[in-house]
Motif scaffolding. Structure first.
Motif, PDB file in Angstrom:
ATOM      1  N   THR A  79      -4.624  -5.740  17.566  1.00  0.00           N
ATOM      2  CA  THR A  79      -3.377  -6.362  17.127  1.00  0.00           C
ATOM      3  C   THR A  79      -2.813  -7.341  18.158  1.00  0.00           C
ATOM      4  O   THR A  79      -1.748  -7.910  17.943  1.00  0.00           O
ATOM      5  CB  THR A  79      -2.307  -5.299  16.830  1.00  0.00           C
ATOM      6  OG1 THR A  79      -1.994  -4.589  18.039  1.00  0.00           O
ATOM      7  CG2 THR A  79      -2.795  -4.323  15.774  1.00  0.00           C
ATOM      8  N   ASP A  83       0.499  -9.716  18.039  1.00  0.00           N
ATOM      9  CA  ASP A  83       1.587  -9.366  18.945  1.00  0.00           C
ATOM     10  C   ASP A  83       1.969 -10.541  19.847  1.00  0.00           C
ATOM     11  O   ASP A  83       3.144 -10.770  20.124  1.00  0.00           O
ATOM     12  CB  ASP A  83       1.200  -8.160  19.806  1.00  0.00           C
ATOM     13  CG  ASP A  83       1.008  -6.900  18.980  1.00  0.00           C
ATOM     14  OD1 ASP A  83       1.616  -6.820  17.896  1.00  0.00           O
ATOM     15  OD2 ASP A  83       0.257  -6.017  19.420  1.00  0.00           O
ATOM     16  N   ALA A  86       3.638 -13.531  17.519  1.00  0.00           N
ATOM     17  CA  ALA A  86       4.875 -13.303  16.773  1.00  0.00           C
ATOM     18  C   ALA A  86       6.009 -14.036  17.490  1.00  0.00           C
ATOM     19  O   ALA A  86       6.090 -14.018  18.720  1.00  0.00           O
ATOM     20  CB  ALA A  86       5.166 -11.808  16.689  1.00  0.00           C
ATOM     21  N   GLN A 128      -4.018  -5.390   8.522  1.00  0.00           N
ATOM     22  CA  GLN A 128      -3.164  -6.283   9.293  1.00  0.00           C
ATOM     23  C   GLN A 128      -2.577  -7.416   8.456  1.00  0.00           C
ATOM     24  O   GLN A 128      -1.735  -8.176   8.936  1.00  0.00           O
ATOM     25  CB  GLN A 128      -3.948  -6.892  10.462  1.00  0.00           C
ATOM     26  CG  GLN A 128      -4.347  -5.895  11.524  1.00  0.00           C
ATOM     27  CD  GLN A 128      -4.962  -6.562  12.742  1.00  0.00           C
ATOM     28  OE1 GLN A 128      -4.917  -7.773  12.883  1.00  0.00           O
ATOM     29  NE2 GLN A 128      -5.546  -5.758  13.605  1.00  0.00           N
ATOM     30  N   GLU A 130      -0.479  -7.715   5.951  1.00  0.00           N
ATOM     31  CA  GLU A 130       0.960  -7.789   5.695  1.00  0.00           C
ATOM     32  C   GLU A 130       1.705  -8.326   6.916  1.00  0.00           C
ATOM     33  O   GLU A 130       2.577  -9.201   6.800  1.00  0.00           O
ATOM     34  CB  GLU A 130       1.502  -6.414   5.307  1.00  0.00           C
ATOM     35  CG  GLU A 130       2.982  -6.426   4.976  1.00  0.00           C
ATOM     36  CD  GLU A 130       3.490  -5.069   4.497  1.00  0.00           C
ATOM     37  OE1 GLU A 130       4.713  -4.941   4.295  1.00  0.00           O
ATOM     38  OE2 GLU A 130       2.669  -4.143   4.326  1.00  0.00           O
ATOM     39  N   ARG A 131       1.349  -7.797   8.089  1.00  0.00           N
ATOM     40  CA  ARG A 131       2.018  -8.291   9.300  1.00  0.00           C
ATOM     41  C   ARG A 131       1.577  -9.714   9.620  1.00  0.00           C
ATOM     42  O   ARG A 131       2.374 -10.526  10.121  1.00  0.00           O
ATOM     43  CB  ARG A 131       1.720  -7.382  10.493  1.00  0.00           C
ATOM     44  CG  ARG A 131       2.426  -7.865  11.750  1.00  0.00           C
ATOM     45  CD  ARG A 131       2.792  -6.743  12.685  1.00  0.00           C
ATOM     46  NE  ARG A 131       3.639  -7.264  13.754  1.00  0.00           N
ATOM     47  CZ  ARG A 131       3.183  -7.605  14.964  1.00  0.00           C
ATOM     48  NH1 ARG A 131       1.911  -7.442  15.265  1.00  0.00           N
ATOM     49  NH2 ARG A 131       4.000  -8.085  15.878  1.00  0.00           N
ATOM     50  N   GLU A 134       3.717 -11.929   7.765  1.00  0.00           N
ATOM     51  CA  GLU A 134       5.053 -11.974   8.362  1.00  0.00           C
ATOM     52  C   GLU A 134       5.086 -12.917   9.562  1.00  0.00           C
ATOM     53  O   GLU A 134       5.986 -13.764   9.685  1.00  0.00           O
ATOM     54  CB  GLU A 134       5.471 -10.568   8.793  1.00  0.00           C
ATOM     55  CG  GLU A 134       6.814 -10.515   9.502  1.00  0.00           C
ATOM     56  CD  GLU A 134       7.155  -9.128  10.021  1.00  0.00           C
ATOM     57  OE1 GLU A 134       8.114  -9.012  10.804  1.00  0.00           O
ATOM     58  OE2 GLU A 134       6.450  -8.168   9.641  1.00  0.00           O
ATOM     59  N   GLU A 171       1.348 -11.265   0.133  1.00  0.00           N
ATOM     60  CA  GLU A 171       1.193 -11.860   1.451  1.00  0.00           C
ATOM     61  C   GLU A 171       1.291 -13.383   1.378  1.00  0.00           C
ATOM     62  O   GLU A 171       1.957 -14.016   2.199  1.00  0.00           O
ATOM     63  CB  GLU A 171      -0.151 -11.450   2.073  1.00  0.00           C
ATOM     64  CG  GLU A 171      -0.255  -9.981   2.416  1.00  0.00           C
ATOM     65  CD  GLU A 171      -0.781  -9.160   1.250  1.00  0.00           C
ATOM     66  OE1 GLU A 171      -1.013  -9.756   0.174  1.00  0.00           O
ATOM     67  OE2 GLU A 171      -0.961  -7.932   1.413  1.00  0.00           O
TER      68      GLU A 171
END
Length: 210
Positions: A79, A83, A86, A128, A130-131, A134, A171
């Motif tokens: 991730t 991370d 973002a 992963q 969905e994130r 985002e 998504e």
């Protein structure tokens, strides 16, 4: 946290692989959020160094791919790509995204290609997605606000369209919904990708039938 700080620019410049391997170990094994945060902060700092950014970015892309040994304890390096990229309003100045997307000449194109590879690899991991929507949606919001270059963000989103054009779920809604000009432009780009892929599929079918 001390290990993450030691892996900063001085060590990374002289022993890049060693520094990145140590950071990966911290992300995979540490159960302490502050240690993971320190490792991610170091990665952001390294991405902000023009001499190291391409190497570090390539490593993040490699970490995103599934590994043979999936028995990870504590955190995960899978991730790290999300991370790191973002957009956090509380530390926007620490984000490497504007610098990377605004890179010029050959270095800029190399970085942009690595970003496309990383987002495509991330989007292909269902857990992963969905994130990823985002975070990439944050990039779209920033492009609409003029905080990120729209052409660079559009190129990245187009890769997502190509990778997942057959999954028209929530998504993608995060990326193309809305009436702002940038979102309208993204929908147009999506339709173009759909037409191109349909044309290639039709051509392939015709060729195989001959």
């Amino acid at each position: 946290m001390a290990v993450a700080q030691v892996c900063g620019r001085n060590l990374a410049r002289e022993y890049t692989s060693v520094a990145l391997t140590r950071l990966k170990y911290l992300l995979r094994t540490s159960e302490h959020e502050e240690v993971r945060a320190a490792a991610l902060t170091t990665l952001k700092s390294l991405l902000g160094d023009a001499d190291l950014s391409a190497r570090v970015l390539k490593t993040l892309v490699d970490w995103t791919a599934p590994e043979r040994n999936t028995s990870e304890k504590g955190g995960s390096s899978h991730t790290a790509f999300l991370d790191v990229f973002a957009l956090d309003d509380t530390e926007s100045s620490a984000s490497p995204v504007p610098l990377l997307l605004n890179a010029e000449a050959e270095h800029g194109e190399a970085v942009r290609e690595l970003l496309r590879e990383g987002w495509q690899a991330t989007w292909r991991r269902p857990e992963q997605r969905e994130r990823a929507a985002e975070v990439l949606g944050q990039w779209c919001d920033a492009a609409e606000a003029g905080e990120l270059p729209g052409d660079a963000v559009e190129d990245v989103v187009a890769v997502i369209f190509s990778a997942q054009v057959d999954v028209m779920g929530g998504e993608l809604d995060r990326l193309i919904a809305g009436t702002a000009p940038f979102r309208t432009q993204l929908r147009t780009r999506l339709f173009e990708v759909v037409r191109e892929m349909a044309a290639r599929g039709a051509a392939a079918s015709t060729h195989s039938a001959v």
